[in-house]
Design a protein around this motif. Structure first.
Motif, PDB file in Angstrom:
ATOM      1  N   TRP A 122      -4.494   3.081   1.540  1.00 24.11           N
ATOM      2  CA  TRP A 122      -5.662   3.950   1.688  1.00 24.11           C
ATOM      3  C   TRP A 122      -6.803   3.506   0.783  1.00 24.11           C
ATOM      4  N   ILE A 123      -6.479   2.992  -0.388  1.00 21.14           N
ATOM      5  CA  ILE A 123      -7.532   2.449  -1.255  1.00 21.14           C
ATOM      6  C   ILE A 123      -8.238   1.306  -0.532  1.00 21.14           C
ATOM      7  N   HIS A 124      -7.438   0.458   0.111  1.00 17.66           N
ATOM      8  CA  HIS A 124      -8.037  -0.654   0.865  1.00 17.66           C
ATOM      9  C   HIS A 124      -8.844  -0.147   2.062  1.00 17.66           C
ATOM     10  N   GLU A 125      -8.270   0.794   2.832  1.00 16.38           N
ATOM     11  CA  GLU A 125      -8.930   1.292   4.041  1.00 16.38           C
ATOM     12  C   GLU A 125     -10.283   1.927   3.739  1.00 16.38           C
ATOM     13  N   LYS A 126     -10.412   2.544   2.581  1.00 18.05           N
ATOM     14  CA  LYS A 126     -11.651   3.231   2.220  1.00 18.05           C
ATOM     15  C   LYS A 126     -12.581   2.350   1.376  1.00 18.05           C
ATOM     16  N   SER A 127     -12.200   1.084   1.198  1.00 14.59           N
ATOM     17  CA  SER A 127     -12.991   0.185   0.355  1.00 14.59           C
ATOM     18  C   SER A 127     -13.996  -0.596   1.191  1.00 14.59           C
ATOM     19  N   ASN A 128     -14.860  -1.319   0.500  1.00 15.45           N
ATOM     20  CA  ASN A 128     -15.823  -2.181   1.178  1.00 15.45           C
ATOM     21  C   ASN A 128     -15.165  -3.436   1.745  1.00 15.45           C
ATOM     22  N   ARG A 129     -13.890  -3.639   1.432  1.00 19.41           N
ATOM     23  CA  ARG A 129     -13.150  -4.803   1.915  1.00 19.41           C
ATOM     24  C   ARG A 129     -12.295  -4.476   3.142  1.00 19.41           C
ATOM     25  N   ALA A 130     -12.440  -3.285   3.677  1.00 20.82           N
ATOM     26  CA  ALA A 130     -11.550  -2.814   4.746  1.00 20.82           C
ATOM     27  C   ALA A 130     -11.595  -3.701   5.986  1.00 20.82           C
ATOM     28  N   LYS A 131     -12.726  -4.378   6.212  1.00 18.96           N
ATOM     29  CA  LYS A 131     -12.827  -5.240   7.399  1.00 18.96           C
ATOM     30  C   LYS A 131     -11.960  -6.489   7.259  1.00 18.96           C
ATOM     31  N   ASN A 132     -11.530  -6.805   6.053  1.00 19.30           N
ATOM     32  CA  ASN A 132     -10.637  -7.930   5.802  1.00 19.30           C
ATOM     33  C   ASN A 132      -9.210  -7.432   5.554  1.00 19.30           C
ATOM     34  N   SER A 133      -8.290  -8.353   5.334  1.00 19.99           N
ATOM     35  CA  SER A 133      -6.868  -7.988   5.289  1.00 19.99           C
ATOM     36  C   SER A 133      -6.442  -7.457   3.927  1.00 19.99           C
ATOM     37  N   ILE A 134      -5.386  -6.643   3.956  1.00 21.09           N
ATOM     38  CA  ILE A 134      -4.630  -6.343   2.741  1.00 21.09           C
ATOM     39  C   ILE A 134      -3.339  -7.136   2.855  1.00 21.09           C
ATOM     40  N   ILE A 135      -3.084  -8.001   1.881  1.00 23.47           N
ATOM     41  CA  ILE A 135      -1.906  -8.864   1.877  1.00 23.47           C
ATOM     42  C   ILE A 135      -0.907  -8.312   0.863  1.00 23.47           C
ATOM     43  N   GLU A 136       0.308  -8.088   1.319  1.00 25.90           N
ATOM     44  CA  GLU A 136       1.334  -7.475   0.463  1.00 25.90           C
ATOM     45  C   GLU A 136       2.344  -8.512  -0.007  1.00 25.90           C
ATOM     46  N   VAL A 137       2.700  -8.437  -1.279  1.00 25.89           N
ATOM     47  CA  VAL A 137       3.746  -9.285  -1.850  1.00 25.89           C
ATOM     48  C   VAL A 137       4.753  -8.384  -2.558  1.00 25.89           C
ATOM     49  N   ASN A 138       6.005  -8.410  -2.111  1.00 25.92           N
ATOM     50  CA  ASN A 138       7.054  -7.664  -2.798  1.00 25.92           C
ATOM     51  C   ASN A 138       7.657  -8.578  -3.848  1.00 25.92           C
ATOM     52  N   CYS A 139       7.215  -8.415  -5.080  1.00 31.51           N
ATOM     53  CA  CYS A 139       7.627  -9.327  -6.160  1.00 31.51           C
ATOM     54  C   CYS A 139       9.129  -9.268  -6.435  1.00 31.51           C
ATOM     55  N   ALA A 140       9.764  -8.141  -6.111  1.00 34.43           N
ATOM     56  CA  ALA A 140      11.200  -7.998  -6.363  1.00 34.43           C
ATOM     57  C   ALA A 140      12.037  -8.717  -5.320  1.00 34.43           C
ATOM     58  N   ALA A 141      11.457  -8.948  -4.135  1.00 41.65           N
ATOM     59  CA  ALA A 141      12.231  -9.530  -3.040  1.00 41.65           C
ATOM     60  C   ALA A 141      12.155 -11.048  -3.001  1.00 41.65           C
ATOM     61  N   ILE A 142      11.309 -11.641  -3.846  1.00 46.52           N
ATOM     62  CA  ILE A 142      11.124 -13.096  -3.826  1.00 46.52           C
ATOM     63  C   ILE A 142      11.846 -13.709  -5.026  1.00 46.52           C
ATOM     64  N   PRO A 143      12.715 -14.690  -4.814  1.00 45.44           N
ATOM     65  CA  PRO A 143      13.403 -15.333  -5.947  1.00 45.44           C
ATOM     66  C   PRO A 143      12.405 -15.867  -6.972  1.00 45.44           C
ATOM     67  N   THR A 144      12.798 -15.823  -8.240  1.00 46.29           N
ATOM     68  CA  THR A 144      11.917 -16.239  -9.336  1.00 46.29           C
ATOM     69  C   THR A 144      11.350 -17.635  -9.121  1.00 46.29           C
ATOM     70  N   GLU A 145      12.183 -18.542  -8.601  1.00 41.90           N
ATOM     71  CA  GLU A 145      11.747 -19.932  -8.457  1.00 41.90           C
ATOM     72  C   GLU A 145      10.733 -20.115  -7.323  1.00 41.90           C
ATOM     73  N   LEU A 146      10.549 -19.087  -6.466  1.00 40.03           N
ATOM     74  CA  LEU A 146       9.629 -19.203  -5.335  1.00 40.03           C
ATOM     75  C   LEU A 146       8.386 -18.335  -5.472  1.00 40.03           C
ATOM     76  N   ILE A 147       8.339 -17.442  -6.463  1.00 41.79           N
ATOM     77  CA  ILE A 147       7.251 -16.477  -6.558  1.00 41.79           C
ATOM     78  C   ILE A 147       5.894 -17.156  -6.745  1.00 41.79           C
ATOM     79  N   GLU A 148       5.860 -18.242  -7.554  1.00 42.59           N
ATOM     80  CA  GLU A 148       4.578 -18.910  -7.790  1.00 42.59           C
ATOM     81  C   GLU A 148       4.063 -19.583  -6.519  1.00 42.59           C
TER      82      GLU A 148
END
Length: 459
Positions: free
Chosen positions: A179-205
């Motif tokens: 909702w922060i994204h949807e109501k922002s001036n950036r709403a016309k562009n994407s919100i990209i999600e990263v689940n930091c807990a689901a990505i192995p440490t060696e691949l996060i970077e």
């Protein structure tokens, strides 16, 4: 065919319409005044309502307003012997599908009725499709905490300020971020999600910053990372407290300089990204333990939003339950069901360790196993997987040895924790305090598979 409700204080009109509609194959219910009609709409699902305007106790326009508060999908066709343009306009403004004068032209009435039912089906189908496609749903609740969150979103969204969202799993942190994204001036562009807990440490970077071809053994081609994908938009770092210290250092640099470097590369890439982060951990305690950088914490927490657990806002359970039951019925093509007051009160007594996610599971179980009216007895019987029907034998009678019973309970416990953590084995192992290899052995031992139904103590 669907069920039609006729509301008219003239018995002759009701009888005539009922006879015609039943001849056309419709099921017909009737009410002699607006008050009775409203009670029927509360307790039954109708494909459409034919409603007179001038009636005792409650007129048709007042009934229309109250009925649409209960279910805004059911189409109303208003019928009146005192038709005026002003009345027709007012009825349309209040949400009536059409307005027909008495005595009604039967061909027009039948065509209008078919069109109203078709429109209702299309509207519901669209709602279901939108829910499946969109992850941004309404934040439901009247509690002071939810009102405060909504007010904060309105103030913060138009800015580029970074936001840190805290709260337990299942409370709706991702929804706040969206909702922060949807109501922002950036709403016309994407919100990209990263689940930091689901990505192995060696691949996060590599996931965050991308990599160049040949940067490591499996890097067979160049990859664009999440920071670049979110350029001019929003990057949502979910479970940021699980990010490695090495990745934290690079994220800090990206926030400070608005530049990133792909793994294996030496070229700086400019990025214009708004970062929203979320965590279920106490980051200040993680800082004390040396697991999280204090400078990154201060970069991320320009605005702090805490999402309370469902147990902290139980007054919202009735609203959430009503919304969930409506959505679940629509999604599954089930006739609309409702709760009695005692059932809603019983739902408030439950302790929800899984928060809103758990409540939705409970409501789905109740919709499937209960009648049209969900009662207090249904909640007691079905709300917990341990209390479902057909438990003829006591759980203690089903196992001959202590080890058999312990194995069964352990299976349920591990299965529930894996589901809660979205089958992130590393995170689950840490949470239940066993080695990851040990957890893999347990998963194999109990033949646990993602997506299967949760077992119950009385299976």
């Amino acid at each position: 065919m669907g069920k039609i409700l006729i509301i008219d204080d003239e018995k002759a009109i009701r009888n005539t319409l009922k006879e015609i509609l039943e001849y056309e194959g419709y099921l017909v219910d009737e009410a002699a005044d607006g008050q009775i009609g409203l009670e029927k709409i509360e307790n039954e699902e109708y494909e459409a309502v034919l409603c007179d305007i001038k009636m005792p106790k409650m007129d048709g326009l007042e009934l229309l307003t109250k009925a649409r508060e209960l279910d805004d999908d059911v189409p109303f066709i208003m019928i009146s012997g005192n038709a005026t343009i002003d009345t027709a306009v007012e009825a349309t403004k209040k949400g009536a599908f059409d307005f027909i004068s008495k005595p009604p032209d039967l061909n027009r009435l039948l065509v209008t009725l078919r069109n109203a039912i078709d429109k209702k089906s299309i509207v519901i189908e669209n709602k279901v499709l939108k829910r499946k496609v969109s992850k941004t749903r309404e934040i439901i609740g009247d509690s002071p905490a939810i009102q405060n969150i909504n007010e904060t979103i309105e103030k913060v969204a138009p800015t580029d300020a970074r936001v840190l969202i805290t709260g337990e799993n299942g409370t709706g942190k991702e929804l706040v971020a969206r909702w922060i994204h949807e109501k922002s001036n950036r709403a016309k562009n994407s919100i990209i999600e990263v689940n930091c807990a689901a990505i192995p440490t060696e691949l996060i970077e590599s996931e965050l910053f991308g990599h160049e071809k040949g940067a490591f053994t499996s890097a067979i081609k160049q990859r664009v990372g999440k920071f670049e994908q979110a350029h001019e938009g929003t990057l949502f770092l979910d479970e940021v407290g699980d990010m490695s210290l090495s990745a934290q250092a690079k994220v800090l640099r990206a926030l400070q300089e608005s530049k990133i470097t792909r793994v294996g590369g030496d070229k700086d890439i400019d990025v214009n990204v708004r970062v929203i982060a979320a965590t279920n951990k106490d980051l200040l305690k993680e800082i004390e333990k040396g697991n999280f950088r204090m400078d990154l914490y201060h970069r991320l927490s320009v605005i702090l939003i805490h999402v309370p657990s469902l147990n902290e806002r139980k007054d919202d359970i009735a609203l959430l339950s009503e919304r969930f039951v409506k959505e679940i019925c629509e999604d599954n093509g089930i006739p609309r069901k409702s709760f009695n007051t005692a059932a809603l009160n019983e739902l408030k007594k439950i302790h929800y360790s899984g928060n809103i996610r758990e409540l939705r599971n409970v409501i789905e179980r109740l919709v499937i196993l209960s009648g049209n009216k969900i009662t207090e007895e249904d909640v007691v019987k079905f709300a917990s997987p341990m209390n479902q029907q057909n438990n003829e034998k006591s759980v203690f009678e089903k196992y001959d040895t202590l080890q058999e019973f312990k194995d069964h309970v352990e299976k349920i416990f591990i299965e529930e924790k894996l589901k809660k953590n979205n089958w992130n084995v590393a995170k689950t192992a840490q949470e239940i305090d066993i080695q990851r290899s040990h957890l893999y052995n347990k998963i194999e031992k109990y033949s646990l598979r993602r997506g299967e139904m949760i077992s119950t103590l009385n299976d």
